[in-house]
Design a protein around this motif. Sequence first.
Motif, mmCIF file in Angstrom:
data_model
loop_
_atom_site.group_PDB
_atom_site.id
_atom_site.type_symbol
_atom_site.label_atom_id
_atom_site.label_comp_id
_atom_site.label_asym_id
_atom_site.label_seq_id
_atom_site.Cartn_x
_atom_site.Cartn_y
_atom_site.Cartn_z
ATOM 1 N N SER D 211 -61.553 69.937 36.258
ATOM 2 C CA SER D 211 -61.113 71.140 35.533
ATOM 3 C C SER D 211 -61.359 70.968 34.040
ATOM 4 O O SER D 211 -60.614 71.487 33.216
ATOM 5 C CB SER D 211 -59.639 71.418 35.807
ATOM 6 N N ALA D 212 -62.412 70.253 33.702
ATOM 7 C CA ALA D 212 -62.724 70.039 32.287
ATOM 8 C C ALA D 212 -63.603 71.160 31.757
ATOM 9 O O ALA D 212 -64.587 71.545 32.391
ATOM 10 C CB ALA D 212 -63.441 68.705 32.121
ATOM 11 N N THR D 213 -63.265 71.658 30.593
ATOM 12 C CA THR D 213 -64.136 72.625 29.946
ATOM 13 C C THR D 213 -65.386 71.894 29.448
ATOM 14 O O THR D 213 -65.402 70.670 29.331
ATOM 15 C CB THR D 213 -63.451 73.273 28.735
ATOM 16 N N ILE D 214 -66.401 72.669 29.155
ATOM 17 C CA ILE D 214 -67.635 72.076 28.618
ATOM 18 C C ILE D 214 -67.305 71.318 27.334
ATOM 19 O O ILE D 214 -67.814 70.224 27.101
ATOM 20 C CB ILE D 214 -68.671 73.195 28.370
ATOM 21 N N GLU D 216 -64.437 69.836 26.465
ATOM 22 C CA GLU D 216 -63.744 68.582 26.759
ATOM 23 C C GLU D 216 -64.706 67.521 27.297
ATOM 24 O O GLU D 216 -64.554 66.323 27.038
ATOM 25 C CB GLU D 216 -62.618 68.820 27.775
#
Lengths: 339, 339, 339, 339
Positions: D211-214, D216
């Motif tokens: 669930s990591a954003t680009i 992060e």
Amino acid sequence: MIVVMENGAREEAISKVVEKLEENGFLIHLSKGVERTIIGAVGDKSRLADLSIEAMLSVDRVINILAPYKLASREFKSENTIIKLGDVTIGGEEIQIMAGPCAIESREQALEIADIVKRSGAKIMRGGAFKPRTSPYAFQGLGEEGLKILREAGEAYGLKIITEVMEPGNVEMVAHYSDILQIGARNMQNFPLLKEVARFDKPILIKRGLSATIEEWIMAAEYVLNGGNDKVMLCERGIRTFETYTRNTLDLSAVVAAKQLTHLPVIVDPSHGTGKWKLVGPMALAAVTAGADGLIVEVHPRPSEALCDGSQSLTEENFNKLLIQIKKIANAVDREAVQ
Amino acid sequence: MIVVMENGAREEAISKVVEKLEENGFLIHLSKGVERTIIGAVGDKSRLADLSIEAMLSVDRVINILAPYKLASREFKSENTIIKLGDVTIGGEEIQIMAGPCAIESREQALEIADIVKRSGAKIMRGGAFKPRTSPYAFQGLGEEGLKILREAGEAYGLKIITEVMEPGNVEMVAHYSDILQIGARNMQNFPLLKEVARFDKPILIKRGLSATIEEWIMAAEYVLNGGNDKVMLCERGIRTFETYTRNTLDLSAVVAAKQLTHLPVIVDPSHGTGKWKLVGPMALAAVTAGADGLIVEVHPRPSEALCDGSQSLTEENFNKLLIQIKKIANAVDREAVQ
Amino acid sequence: MIVVMENGAREEAISKVVEKLEENGFLIHLSKGVERTIIGAVGDKSRLADLSIEAMLSVDRVINILAPYKLASREFKSENTIIKLGDVTIGGEEIQIMAGPCAIESREQALEIADIVKRSGAKIMRGGAFKPRTSPYAFQGLGEEGLKILREAGEAYGLKIITEVMEPGNVEMVAHYSDILQIGARNMQNFPLLKEVARFDKPILIKRGLSATIEEWIMAAEYVLNGGNDKVMLCERGIRTFETYTRNTLDLSAVVAAKQLTHLPVIVDPSHGTGKWKLVGPMALAAVTAGADGLIVEVHPRPSEALCDGSQSLTEENFNKLLIQIKKIANAVDREAVQ
Amino acid sequence: MIVVMENGAREEAISKVVEKLEENGFLIHLSKGVERTIIGAVGDKSRLADLSIEAMLSVDRVINILAPYKLASREFKSENTIIKLGDVTIGGEEIQIMAGPCAIESREQALEIADIVKRSGAKIMRGGAFKPRTSPYAFQGLGEEGLKILREAGEAYGLKIITEVMEPGNVEMVAHYSDILQIGARNMQNFPLLKEVARFDKPILIKRGLSATIEEWIMAAEYVLNGGNDKVMLCERGIRTFETYTRNTLDLSAVVAAKQLTHLPVIVDPSHGTGKWKLVGPMALAAVTAGADGLIVEVHPRPSEALCDGSQSLTEENFNKLLIQIKKIANAVDREAVQ
């Protein structure tokens, strides 16, 4: 269907479930484990939705084994559905490009873009006359006037037309002007609308809802097929996830899955799928590689003057560059595009 | 609004953005940093959606500072909206309980449930006559016949009625029978429907869409308010997330947020919000604690015979037990329920 | 476990699946439907993860019927686990409040906050010495120096201490200073860390991962229980969804579910769960109503000077106001708090 | 950075924010609108994370304008990073294929697969010795024994080796045997691990968290770059969404974005990205089209005997078929693969 009973479910509770299923014509296979009893039921899946087995005493879970759709499935019809619109075919060898503005803004704009689309080699023009906008204060489209302009542009340049229809009461009007009817993402589960478009002899493009599973998306197609219209195509346009860099997350694996699970043509919308024109080109190419039968792309001569979606619209120059690459990719996957 | 220019944006590009904003009546504040130029713009936010500033040359991003809604906001109207339906008030001291079956199945079922609801002390009965179902093969509701039954049940037991309306063409009919019109989660962004219900003098309950942000949910209310109907209430009913144990993820922080950001009553639907009757009670209580003005709960005398949503329906016994607890919790947060 | 074979699976393929399962000690129930053959298998579920049945010829899907955890389940141990820390009990009648700053910033700050916590009536102080930060440029915590300060503050004010441990190599050190070890959300599936903390005789609080299902969260607890440490508590702290108004979406239904599925105490972190101090109070109260056994709350005397998480920290005044309300709510659900 | 003050913020509150920012070396641009005051601040962005401006009186929101990463950005380094491993280059013209089993199961299995990989023309072999498993009861890998086998297989067949390292204490050992160190998705924000691998002179592959954003994801790379190791590559392996048909949702737009935002090579893992071998091929091809610099693919001679991930593993035959298609696609996008 499989019914999993709770640990310690009594005989009586198990019997009641079995009874109810048998009454409804299901064949039963009972399997009693040490911890759980499991009831397998074979029968008419279309009746299952109404049985509320989950609510019966001591039922832990109900698991559906079979897909809930029939008419849309590859098991029902193994060969690809090919939709014909005069000399344009969707779902065949040729990858169809549908291009045009987010919204029809004026007669001049529409004719200018139709000219761009025609010269590019694409055969279908897109453009919104009725626009679903999050804000009541935003431009809502030109309505029927927009449809007339679209029709005129299509006829003037020999292009097929696709446009969105937003409510059952407007289907007849939109169908009068447009070659293809588009069901927008926000209306994918607008069931009265799906039932209504099924009554018309026009191809229907169904955009995947922002949070629709692949199965729900196919079920929307099933509504139209069940209503008697077999010219249905699916359109992946990005789903809503936690990622905010892109407007949506374009789910190309859904394209692959939809091609495997159904016989329907699958179109991809990289414009809404990404929300950023710099991502549109690479994702359009990736979509073709993944097996898409067509693309629906926003093109505007001057994106910064567009009344909506300017940031995800391609200029004529970028659109034409993209088409050159699409031809190469189509060739590499043994298909054709924009001959 | 703030426009962030790309690193290295030329003077010309910056000027063009400034010009366009000024032409549209915005006041400009320019801020040139070492790496980025930032343009602040103050003006009529309702025009912003149509400007496509994001698509202008060298624009990196456009950030909206102000909420896009006005009529729904606490800044516009600081006191709580209280909706009156005869002697029933929604949004005041009293927490209103709306209870009933997923679908009206028959006259007998409706009257039996109306009796349960009435005896419980609740004042509003829910029940679907037009049902949005994922499958075209599932029970779609009794239609107008269901509305007549609902009306009869409501009158027989002195209960107000709430039911869903699914399409613009049916609003008049549903409004004829029902005291409150419900916009379902799948129709939260059915804009023609929102515009149509705004024309009627009936309270509107707007369920939050499965993947709608809090802002989009409030914007749906803004559509109705802007259309001239100020009797709007919001309803949190769970959002779609990766979690599959619950049918949806009931977002109670959205209730708190909506109460802070708007003046509208907020209702919570713990039945759809969880999908499991064992979770309904605790989440209903938590909703009241979080500030909900009411609950809409599925109740069925025999959930296992329900034609839909049996697994999330409370029996009469469980419903009455819940009401006792609700009274205690309401009391602890200085409100009233089911006097 | 249930194995669903593909439509048209051959006898040979079915036999191979049956054989493999039987070789591994499973009892088999075969059910041949018109469209699908279904194989029910009863046996040692802990061996299933290694069998790769899904990869066998003509297998469509494998569905697990039983929960993959054992030691954590209510079926294994029906009574609530109550963790004792001297005279403080977690999981019993009393709702425990853990309060303190995001990070220990200095001896003065820690002692000042310990004083606030003590006077409030809470019994456990939180505070980070090792901070997981998205940016390598952000304050990373005081390390062991921070632990010493925490210990001193705890002893000076008679408070139990909870702090995060981020890597296996540090567990011994952190356990030396702290009464409770916290596994952060980003480390919920840091399996070497889970195995290591299981070796110490200290209570472990496991925060739910940002995108962890309820089942995966319980499986993290199972790692610790299986490693020999039975003092495990779960902590819901919000999951990542599409909603951006709140930092995370606090999933209170997960609290209800975890209490029903396991015997472990469940704590709620409304600070990270919402990211906005104005939402912390109402959600803390809702958590207690939903059945939480405790709260872990960020408190800072001057949030605007905090080195992290200032925007979600309560001031002393707001914290004490909240505790008054918590007592009322705890009372309404027949529990106690902050006597 | 932009600080948006609340409607009605007093002069005093505004001054305090301005003061604090100026004290920390920021240049200030003040913009007072009718409804809101907005403070633009230009300065050292790395100090922002610690200022807690959001928590100051009357601050509504803080908006970061600049990306929080520096070393990873294209603005910092415009040309592509090319990582050299002997005669193998990652990030250059050639698309690198990393192939092998989920887990090393035995010496025989490893050598058999190394042979398959070598004959296919791929140059890098993958295989897990330490496996992060959701269940404590599942096969956890062979540990150091597995590393030795991998090393032997790599040397026997002239293949480079990539394997996962799960904890800081093991980095030295894993680096002793492996050519590339892999940070798994569950460890993307295991900051002690990121800091530790930065100390070794080995290429690091960082898988995107579930669930990591680009942003992060890139920040994880920034940790390693900031620690002194500039041989970093990113790996997209699917994110967690509401869709359950696929194991994860492979986000190819993240590949395009990462290539635009950073100078780092980007690898795609279509095996974990989809979880179904029938989807692996088309998504691998789409990844190459989208701009991936390499693929990491699970291959097993007999997937149904694999100790993990059998359902997403390709057989030798399917793997070799895929490589033929990859060559065609690589050619169409002017790159090379498996010469």
